[in-house]
Design a protein around this motif. Structure first.
Motif, mmCIF file in Angstrom:
data_model
loop_
_atom_site.group_PDB
_atom_site.id
_atom_site.type_symbol
_atom_site.label_atom_id
_atom_site.label_comp_id
_atom_site.label_asym_id
_atom_site.label_seq_id
_atom_site.Cartn_x
_atom_site.Cartn_y
_atom_site.Cartn_z
ATOM 1 N N ARG A 94 0.836 -1.202 0.000
ATOM 2 C CA ARG A 94 0.000 0.000 0.000
ATOM 3 C C ARG A 94 0.869 1.250 0.000
ATOM 4 O O ARG A 94 0.585 2.213 -0.707
ATOM 5 C CB ARG A 94 -0.944 0.007 1.197
ATOM 6 N N ALA A 95 1.919 1.250 0.800
ATOM 7 C CA ALA A 95 2.817 2.406 0.837
ATOM 8 C C ALA A 95 3.438 2.662 -0.532
ATOM 9 O O ALA A 95 3.533 3.817 -0.978
ATOM 10 C CB ALA A 95 3.905 2.189 1.883
ATOM 11 N N LEU A 96 3.846 1.610 -1.202
ATOM 12 C CA LEU A 96 4.425 1.764 -2.534
ATOM 13 C C LEU A 96 3.387 2.312 -3.516
ATOM 14 O O LEU A 96 3.715 3.116 -4.399
ATOM 15 C CB LEU A 96 4.970 0.422 -3.018
ATOM 16 N N ASN A 97 2.145 1.884 -3.350
ATOM 17 C CA ASN A 97 1.082 2.378 -4.221
ATOM 18 C C ASN A 97 0.778 3.854 -3.933
ATOM 19 O O ASN A 97 0.488 4.635 -4.845
ATOM 20 C CB ASN A 97 -0.185 1.542 -4.043
ATOM 21 N N ILE A 98 0.844 4.228 -2.667
ATOM 22 C CA ILE A 98 0.629 5.632 -2.300
ATOM 23 C C ILE A 98 1.717 6.511 -2.923
ATOM 24 O O ILE A 98 1.431 7.588 -3.469
ATOM 25 C CB ILE A 98 0.624 5.797 -0.764
ATOM 26 N N LEU A 99 2.953 6.048 -2.847
ATOM 27 C CA LEU A 99 4.040 6.814 -3.449
ATOM 28 C C LEU A 99 3.862 6.899 -4.961
ATOM 29 O O LEU A 99 4.126 7.950 -5.570
ATOM 30 C CB LEU A 99 5.389 6.178 -3.099
ATOM 31 N N GLN A 100 3.366 5.828 -5.579
ATOM 32 C CA GLN A 100 3.093 5.859 -7.016
ATOM 33 C C GLN A 100 1.991 6.864 -7.336
ATOM 34 O O GLN A 100 2.048 7.575 -8.352
ATOM 35 C CB GLN A 100 2.702 4.470 -7.516
ATOM 36 N N PHE A 101 0.986 6.934 -6.479
ATOM 37 C CA PHE A 101 -0.089 7.915 -6.636
ATOM 38 C C PHE A 101 0.480 9.327 -6.689
ATOM 39 O O PHE A 101 0.109 10.142 -7.549
ATOM 40 C CB PHE A 101 -1.076 7.766 -5.472
ATOM 41 N N LYS A 102 1.406 9.638 -5.790
ATOM 42 C CA LYS A 102 2.014 10.970 -5.790
ATOM 43 C C LYS A 102 2.838 11.196 -7.054
ATOM 44 O O LYS A 102 2.824 12.291 -7.633
ATOM 45 C CB LYS A 102 2.879 11.131 -4.542
ATOM 46 N N LEU A 103 3.561 10.187 -7.491
ATOM 47 C CA LEU A 103 4.314 10.297 -8.741
ATOM 48 C C LEU A 103 3.381 10.541 -9.920
ATOM 49 O O LEU A 103 3.690 11.335 -10.826
ATOM 50 C CB LEU A 103 5.140 9.030 -8.973
ATOM 51 N N ASP A 104 2.223 9.875 -9.915
ATOM 52 C CA ASP A 104 1.232 10.076 -10.976
ATOM 53 C C ASP A 104 0.749 11.522 -11.003
ATOM 54 O O ASP A 104 0.519 12.100 -12.079
ATOM 55 C CB ASP A 104 0.034 9.148 -10.774
ATOM 56 N N ILE A 105 0.564 12.110 -9.833
ATOM 57 C CA ILE A 105 0.107 13.497 -9.748
ATOM 58 C C ILE A 105 1.130 14.429 -10.392
ATOM 59 O O ILE A 105 0.784 15.280 -11.224
ATOM 60 C CB ILE A 105 -0.138 13.886 -8.277
ATOM 61 N N LEU A 106 2.394 14.282 -10.014
ATOM 62 C CA LEU A 106 3.431 15.154 -10.555
ATOM 63 C C LEU A 106 3.582 14.969 -12.068
ATOM 64 O O LEU A 106 3.791 15.935 -12.809
ATOM 65 C CB LEU A 106 4.758 14.870 -9.846
ATOM 66 N N TRP A 107 3.460 13.739 -12.530
ATOM 67 C CA TRP A 107 3.567 13.462 -13.961
ATOM 68 C C TRP A 107 2.376 14.047 -14.717
ATOM 69 O O TRP A 107 2.536 14.645 -15.796
ATOM 70 C CB TRP A 107 3.664 11.963 -14.197
ATOM 71 N N SER A 108 1.186 13.899 -14.141
ATOM 72 C CA SER A 108 -0.029 14.404 -14.796
ATOM 73 C C SER A 108 -0.009 15.922 -14.924
ATOM 74 O O SER A 108 -0.518 16.479 -15.907
ATOM 75 C CB SER A 108 -1.272 13.968 -14.011
ATOM 76 N N MET A 109 0.572 16.599 -13.942
ATOM 77 C CA MET A 109 0.700 18.051 -14.031
ATOM 78 C C MET A 109 1.497 18.444 -15.272
ATOM 79 O O MET A 109 1.115 19.353 -16.023
ATOM 80 C CB MET A 109 1.376 18.595 -12.774
ATOM 81 N N LEU A 110 2.596 17.735 -15.514
ATOM 82 C CA LEU A 110 3.415 18.051 -16.684
ATOM 83 C C LEU A 110 2.746 17.620 -17.981
ATOM 84 O O LEU A 110 2.957 18.244 -19.031
ATOM 85 C CB LEU A 110 4.791 17.393 -16.546
ATOM 86 N N ASP A 111 1.931 16.576 -17.944
ATOM 87 C CA ASP A 111 1.147 16.204 -19.132
ATOM 88 C C ASP A 111 0.244 17.356 -19.553
ATOM 89 O O ASP A 111 0.147 17.694 -20.745
ATOM 90 C CB ASP A 111 0.295 14.963 -18.850
ATOM 91 N N ALA A 112 -0.432 17.963 -18.576
ATOM 92 C CA ALA A 112 -1.327 19.086 -18.872
ATOM 93 C C ALA A 112 -0.549 20.262 -19.444
ATOM 94 O O ALA A 112 -1.001 20.931 -20.388
ATOM 95 C CB ALA A 112 -2.080 19.505 -17.611
ATOM 96 N N MET A 113 0.627 20.513 -18.888
ATOM 97 C CA MET A 113 1.442 21.626 -19.382
ATOM 98 C C MET A 113 2.010 21.338 -20.767
ATOM 99 O O MET A 113 2.180 22.244 -21.590
ATOM 100 C CB MET A 113 2.554 21.933 -18.382
#
Length: 251
Positions: free
Chosen positions: A206-225
């Motif tokens: 679960r912890a690894l998945n939570i960290l992946q969730f945060k990585l997804d957020i940062l990546w998605s921000m740059l996708d939008a940009m």
């Protein structure tokens, strides 16, 4: 039932997530190489401000859910780091980022008004804040571990930006300098919480998945940009001349 990872194995897998950090996003690679235009840099700075301004809100949510006094005493420093300390006039991360915005040619009030924040960026950041509000404080603390990978990204900007973007006023880079030491300190605490709290294999996964969730957020921000500033496909292109994206609070 899967056996728990040892502490060393668990930490290794957490740190291994750095291979997916947004430093490897094509937008960020172009920015590091000096290939971004002035408008692209400005767009990135304006949108990242929404993330920066949301960090102390996220950390306040963690504090609100935390019943451990010692943790609160340590975690509150993160809010001070970003908001600054009015009493001793310590420069906070939010003010430092505003100075970065001004140094790249943005109007301070436009940044504060979130005039250029893309919907995709807003949705991603809000998802992070909402996660911190609804998760346990240990889970929310785990999500902060992308800070493990942050010193490298700050160091690369301090080294490359003066050469690649000489038009950026040097004082605007102070945020990156500040975060070199702050991020390392924050990681030490957040990593200890994660290693001590997530002990079964299911909890570690679960912890690894939570960290992946945060990585997804940062990546998605740059996708939008990327869509808006590199591919010239901002939301509603061809329908509106000026951005009219929704604001933070719908009334």
């Amino acid at each position: 039932m899967k056996q728990p990872l040892t502490i060393a194995q668990f930490e290794e897998q957490l740190r291994g997530k750095g291979e997916l950090y947004h430093i490897y996003h094509p937008f960020h690679i172009a920015m590091h190489k000096g290939e971004c235009t002035r408008e692209q840099i400005q767009g990135w700075v304006a949108n990242r401000f929404y993330y920066q301004a949301s960090i102390p809100v996220k950390d306040a949510a963690i504090l609100a859910n935390c019943r451990d006094v010692e943790t609160r005493r340590l975690w509150i420093q993160r809010i001070i780091d970003h908001d600054g300390d009015a009493e001793d006039k310590t420069l906070g991360g939010i003010e430092a980022w505003l100075q970065l915005g001004e140094s790249v040619g943005l109007d301070r009030q436009d940044i504060l008004d979130e005039k250029f924040v893309l919907p995709g960026v807003r949705f991603a950041v809000d998802a992070y804040v909402n996660f911190a509000r609804n998760a346990t404080w240990q889970e929310a603390a785990c999500s902060s571990l992308t800070e493990m990978f942050a010193p490298k990204i700050h160091k690369s900007r301090l080294e490359s930006w003066p050469q690649n973007y000489p038009w950026i006023e040097p004082h605007g880079l102070q945020y990156f300098q500040m975060r070199l030491s702050q991020a390392r300190r924050d990681v030490s605490h957040g990593l200890r919480v994660t290693l001590e709290h997530f002990v079964t294999r299911d909890e570690q996964d679960r912890a690894l998945n939570i960290l992946q969730f945060k990585l997804d957020i940062l990546w998605s921000m740059l996708d939008a940009m990327t869509l808006a500033y590199q591919q010239d496909r901002p939301p509603y292109k061809g329908l509106i001349a000026e951005p009219i994206y929704h604001k933070r609070i719908l009334k």
